[in-house]
Design a protein around this motif. Structure first.
Motif, mmCIF file in Angstrom:
data_model
loop_
_atom_site.group_PDB
_atom_site.id
_atom_site.type_symbol
_atom_site.label_atom_id
_atom_site.label_comp_id
_atom_site.label_asym_id
_atom_site.label_seq_id
_atom_site.Cartn_x
_atom_site.Cartn_y
_atom_site.Cartn_z
ATOM 1 N N HIS A 308 0.826 -1.212 0.000
ATOM 2 C CA HIS A 308 0.000 0.000 0.000
ATOM 3 C C HIS A 308 0.860 1.263 0.000
ATOM 4 O O HIS A 308 0.392 2.331 0.389
ATOM 5 N N ARG A 309 2.107 1.115 -0.449
ATOM 6 C CA ARG A 309 3.029 2.245 -0.429
ATOM 7 C C ARG A 309 2.523 3.392 -1.308
ATOM 8 O O ARG A 309 2.717 4.576 -0.987
ATOM 9 N N GLN A 310 1.882 3.067 -2.420
ATOM 10 C CA GLN A 310 1.389 4.103 -3.318
ATOM 11 C C GLN A 310 0.334 4.966 -2.642
ATOM 12 O O GLN A 310 0.248 6.170 -2.888
ATOM 13 N N THR A 311 -0.467 4.334 -1.755
ATOM 14 C CA THR A 311 -1.478 5.101 -1.014
ATOM 15 C C THR A 311 -0.816 6.129 -0.115
ATOM 16 O O THR A 311 -1.261 7.276 -0.007
ATOM 17 N N LYS A 313 2.165 7.429 -0.599
ATOM 18 C CA LYS A 313 2.796 8.441 -1.458
ATOM 19 C C LYS A 313 1.779 9.487 -1.927
ATOM 20 O O LYS A 313 2.092 10.681 -2.023
ATOM 21 N N SER A 314 0.579 9.028 -2.201
ATOM 22 C CA SER A 314 -0.436 9.939 -2.738
ATOM 23 C C SER A 314 -1.256 10.590 -1.638
ATOM 24 O O SER A 314 -2.205 11.314 -1.916
ATOM 25 N N LYS A 319 6.735 14.382 -1.055
ATOM 26 C CA LYS A 319 7.368 13.474 -2.013
ATOM 27 C C LYS A 319 8.567 12.759 -1.394
ATOM 28 O O LYS A 319 9.506 13.385 -0.929
#
Length: 372
Positions: A308-311, A313-314, A319
């Protein structure tokens, strides 16, 4: 309960925690049509309130004799519903603090009983209320049985269940049993606990109260509250779990509000992603968990967060800042084993990583809901 009764004139000081009383009261209120409903209300009031005669004062009819017909009327429902509706009537019971306690105590106050003895006393108290009808039943004078008979049967049942010989009840010569044996008995009796919701008096031969309408779920909730309170009093860093496969099993307890977070995240759906978190929490908190087990659990949590790293990041992270979280897993000998930079930290740092991981998982869930 007549129309002229003013509930504010009564002392609704609780022996029980308020949330436990409201939970059980609501469950009993749903049984309004049951023949023994009035008896259930009287039994609840007598056990949960400091004033055991509060039901009689409210005009709720009592069942005095085991041979009497159970009465059913509106008084019990009126009293119960009024209290559920206006919870400001309820008062937390505060035991009086006398001179020695107010002054910080003396050696006489400091000499506490061993945990095992206090536990036996608690079970004796709950047995008198017939919380263990199958293994520690009260019996009846008409049956011709004896407490000695019950104790022998209980000893055999407990020993068979936990695979260690135990003589119940623990007397002065057996109070120094190993902690592991005592904890096994604690868990076993949790599974036997059933709260009786109604009672009637059998006066012949001073037999006493007979109890009925036993409920296992309610018994487990009350038992966990009483035992966990005892463990806290004696400074034992364990608690009986209340969720899923941890229910009624002793788990490691951090002693602060993050335990609630662990309970929340372990009470999830059964899909594979959520199961990864659930299993990791149970593995980490298990009473028998070793350092190897806890590191394995942290690896599972790290793998979940990686998915769930993208969650992250967003979400709220600037950043690249989410990488600081994964540095914990990668640089503290969690995922990449020996040979990494920071392998000289002690096992006490595992708890810090565990709670940090659960906080991150909670954040992932909140971000996912916000972006849905």
């Amino acid at each position: 309960m007549g129309p002229t009764v003013n509930l504010a004139d009564f002392d609704f000081s609780l022996r029980w925690p308020q949330e436990l009383f409201i939970w059980e009261a609501g469950r009993i209120a749903a049984l309004r049509t049951k023949e023994t409903f009035t008896n259930m209300v009287v039994c609840l009031f007598s056990e949960a309130f400091m004033d055991g005669d509060i039901a009689e004062q409210l005009g709720v009819p009592l069942t005095r004799n085991v041979f009497d017909q159970h009465t059913q009327g509106s008084e019990a429902a009126d009293a119960l519903n009024a209290i559920i509706k206006d919870q400001s009537l309820l008062h937390k019971y505060e035991p009086p603090r006398y001179w020695l306690e107010r002054q910080g105590g003396t050696s006489a106050v400091a000499r506490q009983k061993p945990l095992s003895k206090a536990f036996v006393e608690l079970i004796d108290e709950m047995r008198e209320l017939d919380y263990f009808p199958k293994v520690l039943g009260k019996g009846c004078v008409d049956d011709g049985g004896s407490w000695g008979e019950v104790a022998r049967t209980a000893s055999a049942e407990i020993s068979r269940a936990i695979h260690v010989d135990v003589a119940w009840p623990l007397d002065e010569s057996h109070l120094s049993i190993p902690d592991d044996v005592l904890y096994a008995v604690v868990e076993y009796l949790h599974d036997q606990a059933q709260r009786p919701r109604s009672r009637s008096l059998h006066s012949y031969g001073d037999c006493g109260w007979h109890y009925a309408d036993h409920n296992k779920e309610s018994g487990g909730v009350v038992y966990r509250w009483r035992v966990n309170e005892l463990l806290e009093r004696y400074g034992v860093a364990l608690r009986l779990g209340s969720k899923g496969s941890e229910k009624g099993r002793l788990i490691r307890h951090a002693g602060f509000r993050l335990d609630v977070l662990a309970d929340e995240l372990s009470d999830l759906s059964a899909d594979s992603d959520e199961r990864l978190v659930n299993d990791a929490i149970q593995l980490y908190r298990a009473r028998s968990s070793t350092t190897v087990h806890r590191r394995a659990a942290l690896t599972q949590l790290a793998n979940y967060l990686e998915k769930h790293r993208q969650t992250l990041k967003s979400g709220e992270f600037a950043k690249g800042d989410e990488s600081d979280l994964f540095n914990i897993f990668n640089n503290f000998a969690i995922r990449h084993g020996k040979g990494v930079q920071k392998e000289d930290y002690g096992d006490e740092f595992l708890d810090w990583i565990f709670w940090t991981s659960l906080g991150a998982i909670k954040l992932v869930k909140e971000l996912s809901q916000r972006m849905a």
